[in-house]
Design an enzyme around this catalytic site. Structure first.
Site, PDB file in Angstrom:
ATOM      1  CG  ASN A 151      -0.294  -0.147   2.495  1.00 32.58           C
ATOM      2  OD1 ASN A 151       0.872  -0.540   2.587  1.00 32.58           O
ATOM      3  ND2 ASN A 151      -0.996   0.231   3.545  1.00 32.58           N
ATOM      4  CD  GLU A 248       4.885  -1.340  12.533  1.00 35.87           C
ATOM      5  OE1 GLU A 248       5.694  -1.026  13.428  1.00 35.87           O
ATOM      6  OE2 GLU A 248       3.700  -0.954  12.529  1.00 35.87           O
ATOM      7  CB  CYS A 282      -2.175  -0.990   8.401  1.00 32.19           C
ATOM      8  SG  CYS A 282      -1.017   0.334   8.684  1.00 32.19           S
ATOM      9  CD  GLU A 461       8.219  -0.203  10.286  1.00 31.03           C
ATOM     10  OE1 GLU A 461       7.315   0.381   9.665  1.00 31.03           O
ATOM     11  OE2 GLU A 461       9.029  -0.994   9.742  1.00 31.03           O
TER      12      GLU A 461
HETATM   13  O1  TXE Z   1       0.148  -8.340   2.980  1.00 35.87           O
HETATM   14  P1  TXE Z   1       0.705  -9.845   2.813  1.00 35.87           P
HETATM   15  P2  TXE Z   1      -0.241  -7.386   1.784  1.00 35.87           P
HETATM   16  C1  TXE Z   1      -1.129  -4.791   6.323  1.00 35.87           C
HETATM   17  C2  TXE Z   1      -2.558  -4.445   6.041  1.00 35.87           C
HETATM   18  C3  TXE Z   1      -3.028  -5.674   5.309  1.00 35.87           C
HETATM   19  C4  TXE Z   1      -1.796  -6.143   4.566  1.00 35.87           C
HETATM   20  C5  TXE Z   1      -1.874  -5.822   3.107  1.00 35.87           C
HETATM   21  O2  TXE Z   1      -3.255  -4.187   7.229  1.00 35.87           O
HETATM   22  O3  TXE Z   1      -3.408  -6.640   6.256  1.00 35.87           O
HETATM   23  O4  TXE Z   1      -0.674  -5.454   5.152  1.00 35.87           O
HETATM   24  O5  TXE Z   1      -0.591  -6.005   2.529  1.00 35.87           O
HETATM   25  C6  TXE Z   1       5.293 -11.398   1.761  1.00 35.87           C
HETATM   26  N1  TXE Z   1       6.912 -15.452   4.435  1.00 35.87           N
HETATM   27  N2  TXE Z   1      -0.358  -3.590   6.520  1.00 35.87           N
HETATM   28  O6  TXE Z   1      -1.463  -7.924   1.133  1.00 35.87           O
HETATM   29  O7  TXE Z   1      -0.061 -10.646   1.852  1.00 35.87           O
HETATM   30  C7  TXE Z   1       4.603 -10.869   0.528  1.00 35.87           C
HETATM   31  O8  TXE Z   1       5.330 -11.238  -0.639  1.00 35.87           O
HETATM   32  C8  TXE Z   1       7.515 -14.273   4.181  1.00 35.87           C
HETATM   33  C9  TXE Z   1       0.022  -3.253   7.889  1.00 35.87           C
HETATM   34  O9  TXE Z   1       0.980  -7.154   0.937  1.00 35.87           O
HETATM   35  O10 TXE Z   1       0.844 -10.308   4.197  1.00 35.87           O
HETATM   36  C10 TXE Z   1       4.644  -9.367   0.770  1.00 35.87           C
HETATM   37  O11 TXE Z   1       5.895  -8.827   0.398  1.00 35.87           O
HETATM   38  N3  TXE Z   1       6.965 -13.286   3.433  1.00 35.87           N
HETATM   39  C11 TXE Z   1       1.030  -2.160   7.958  1.00 35.87           C
HETATM   40  C12 TXE Z   1       4.501  -9.258   2.280  1.00 35.87           C
HETATM   41  O12 TXE Z   1       4.810 -10.556   2.789  1.00 35.87           O
HETATM   42  C13 TXE Z   1       5.744 -13.513   2.923  1.00 35.87           C
HETATM   43  C14 TXE Z   1       0.855  -1.066   6.968  1.00 35.87           C
HETATM   44  C15 TXE Z   1       3.124  -8.851   2.748  1.00 35.87           C
HETATM   45  O13 TXE Z   1       2.184  -9.684   2.148  1.00 35.87           O
HETATM   46  C16 TXE Z   1       5.036 -14.721   3.134  1.00 35.87           C
HETATM   47  C17 TXE Z   1       0.550  -1.576   5.662  1.00 35.87           C
HETATM   48  C18 TXE Z   1       5.679 -15.709   3.940  1.00 35.87           C
HETATM   49  N4  TXE Z   1       5.087 -16.872   4.203  1.00 35.87           N
HETATM   50  C19 TXE Z   1      -0.096  -2.784   5.458  1.00 35.87           C
HETATM   51  N5  TXE Z   1       3.836 -14.624   2.504  1.00 35.87           N
HETATM   52  C20 TXE Z   1       1.238  -1.550   9.346  1.00 35.87           C
HETATM   53  N6  TXE Z   1       0.700  -2.091  10.433  1.00 35.87           N
HETATM   54  O14 TXE Z   1       1.933  -0.541   9.418  1.00 35.87           O
HETATM   55  C21 TXE Z   1       3.802 -13.417   1.903  1.00 35.87           C
HETATM   56  N7  TXE Z   1       4.945 -12.747   2.151  1.00 35.87           N
END
Ligand code: TXE
Length: 487
Positions: A151, A248, A282, A461
């Site tokens: 995002n 995060e 988020c 962070e």
């Molecule tokens: O997350 P994903 P997304 C959160 C937001 C939402 C999510 C959306 O709330 O829930 O992020 O982002 C990698 N082992 N936040 O859809 O699917 C994947 O390739 C290691 C919170 O991208 O979890 C990607 O690079 N890595 C935040 C990353 O993980 C793995 C602010 C995230 O993917 C993996 C912004 C694995 N098994 C968004 N599986 C905050 N709190 O500040 C996937 N990935």
């Protein structure tokens, strides 16, 4: 039409993979492939680790002030190239230009600048112990990994590299496979600013490459931004060599509007906290609790402004303030949640459907959606949707709303609107959330630590404490007299 192909960025330059494996990236507003990216295969992964080791030797040997000077140069380059970098974020994420232009690059640069300024202030301590004494040293962890969500791609890369590099570590960063380009641009800027090769490497791919990072025995820490479910997998993998973790994660945050709130301000917060970045934030306040006595006037103003002030369309059009969701799949996921809300009895006050704006007919848009007649055990009230979908709930008294707001396994953020200063702090102190706003919502300056309670995260962070999370303390005891030994 052939599109550009980007490679992994290792040791200060692009590095071709051997497998030839690559993936396409689409512009969410046009559904068109804009470029392809090579996956970091084993050859690239090995090179990235070797490069990081070499980079760490050079970078950690520099003084904090030397590192600070170089990072400040990178900050200047980020700010100089704000518009080009912002455009890349728009093309990668589908978010409006009017956001990216003033938020994404600037908030990234602010954090690197903040930690570049902090690094030279980091000190150890010294204490006499009888005739002896000890001192402590703040030492870097070594090779760290960053894994980003889609995002705020460039901002997340900056928020992780800023403290990591300022403290003398090196970072191997994997952006989300949805938005690979911003991190590459940051890597090029770091090199141009004088960051030694190997200090910031960018590897591309999805979960499989992420898992390589979280299980690699020579990576000491992983800083992850993403969904709660993924965060749990990352933490399990990180246990393999007891990596430090920063998480995060997601949220389902409450905004509480009391009867004495400035209603227009509260409506602004509710709209910002649900429709900015088309709801893909988020910390969004997706559960809006409104005191019964002001419920109708609040809704009237919210509806009027939502139906008249939101313009969906080509995100590069400066007048557009609602962009496309990141992917067709995510658009469908959000629409499925809307259907679920209707099926469970909530009422759509406005929105509730996909949009196909004239200026971006093929984009993945969802209308800004407001649900009323919600109750706390509805799926749309309990689960993070990560789209422009707001649930409005009614409450009668302070203790009730605090209990309801806390009735979730998440705890990322919270907001309170009231003119009563005692009530504002009394309520916010009882909300189980790590990032709180009073008569405001969403601002996250570099100086302010951010992170979640409960399953919304681990660690922080930004803010002073984050620099400590990228260092380890060594105590050195100095014997000034002979050792006494019974043996
Ligand atoms: O997350 P994903 P997304 C959160 C937001 C939402 C999510 C959306 O709330 O829930 O992020 O982002 C990698 N082992 N936040 O859809 O699917 C994947 O390739 C290691 C919170 O991208 O979890 C990607 O690079 N890595 C935040 C990353 O993980 C793995 C602010 C995230 O993917 C993996 C912004 C694995 N098994 C968004 N599986 C905050 N709190 O500040 C996937 N990935």
């Amino acid at each position: 039409m052939t599109v550009p192909v980007f490679q992994n960025f290792v040791h200060g330059q692009f590095l071709a993979n051997q497998s030839g494996e690559k993936f396409a990236v689409k512009n969410p507003a046009t559904d068109q492939v804009i470029y392809e990216v090579e996956v970091a295969d084993e050859v690239v992964q090995k090179a990235a680790i070797e490069s990081a080791k070499q980079g760490f030797q050079v970078w950690s040997a520099m003084s904090p002030i030397e590192r600070s000077r170089i990072l400040h140069k990178a900050v200047a380059l980020l700010r100089e190239r704000n518009d080009q970098l912002a455009e890349i974020e728009v093309l990668d994420t589908g978010k409006p230009w009017q956001e990216a232009e003033c938020v994404d690059v600037q908030t990234g640069a602010d954090v690197i600048e903040y930690f570049a300024g902090l690094a030279p202030t980091q000190v150890g301590s010294q204490q006499p112990v009888g005739n002896d004494f000890f001192y402590t040293r703040k030492e870097p962890l070594g090779i760290c990994a960053g894994i980003g969500a889609w995002n705020y791609p460039l901002q997340i890369a900056c928020w992780k590299s800023g403290p990591a590099l300022a403290a003398g570590n090196v970072l191997i960063f994997k952006p989300s496979e949805e938005t690979p380009l911003g991190a590459i641009k940051l890597a090029e800027i770091f090199i141009e600013a004088g960051v030694p090769a190997g200090v910031f490497n960018v590897v591309q791919g999805a979960a499989k490459v992420g898992q390589w990072l979280t299980t690699h025995p020579q990576i000491e820490k992983v800083s992850f931004t993403g969904e709660v479910g993924t965060g749990k997998k990352v933490m399990q993998s990180a246990a393999s060599n007891l990596k430090e973790v920063t998480m995060e994660l997601g949220g389902k945050s409450p905004l509480i509007v009391f009867e004495d709130a400035d209603l227009s301000q509260a409506v602004s917060a509710a709209m910002l906290g649900n429709f900015y970045t088309q709801g893909e934030v988020c910390t969004n306040c997706t559960r809006v609790f409104v005191h019964r006595s002001v419920y109708q006037p609040f809704l009237d103003e919210l509806l009027e402004r939502t139906e008249h002030n939101i313009i969906a369309g080509d995100p590069m059009d400066p007048s557009v303030n609602l962009g496309a969701l990141i992917s067709k799949q995510h658009q469908q996921l959000v629409l499925d949640y809307i259907e679920k809300g209707i099926a469970e009895g909530a009422k759509v006050l406005t929105g509730g459907r996909a949009l196909s704006p004239e200026s971006a007919p093929n984009g993945y848009f969802v209308a800004p959606t407001i649900f009323v007649d919600c109750d706390d055990d509805m799926t749309i009230v309990k689960e993070e949707i990560f789209g422009p979908v707001m649930s409005v709930l009614v409450f009668d008294d302070e203790q009730e709303v605090i209990e309801r707001a806390n009735n979730t396994h998440l705890g990322l953020a919270a907001g309170v609107f009231t003119q009563n200063i005692k009530r504002a702090h009394r309520v916010i102190h009882q909300l189980a959330a790590g990032i709180c706003w009073i008569n405001s919502y969403g601002n996250s300056p570099a100086e302010m630590p951010v992170g979640g309670y409960k399953q919304s995260g681990i660690g922080r962070e930004n803010g002073i404490e984050t620099l400590d999370q990228y260092t380890q303390t060594k105590s050195v005891y100095v014997g000034m007299s002979d050792i006494e030994s019974p043996f």
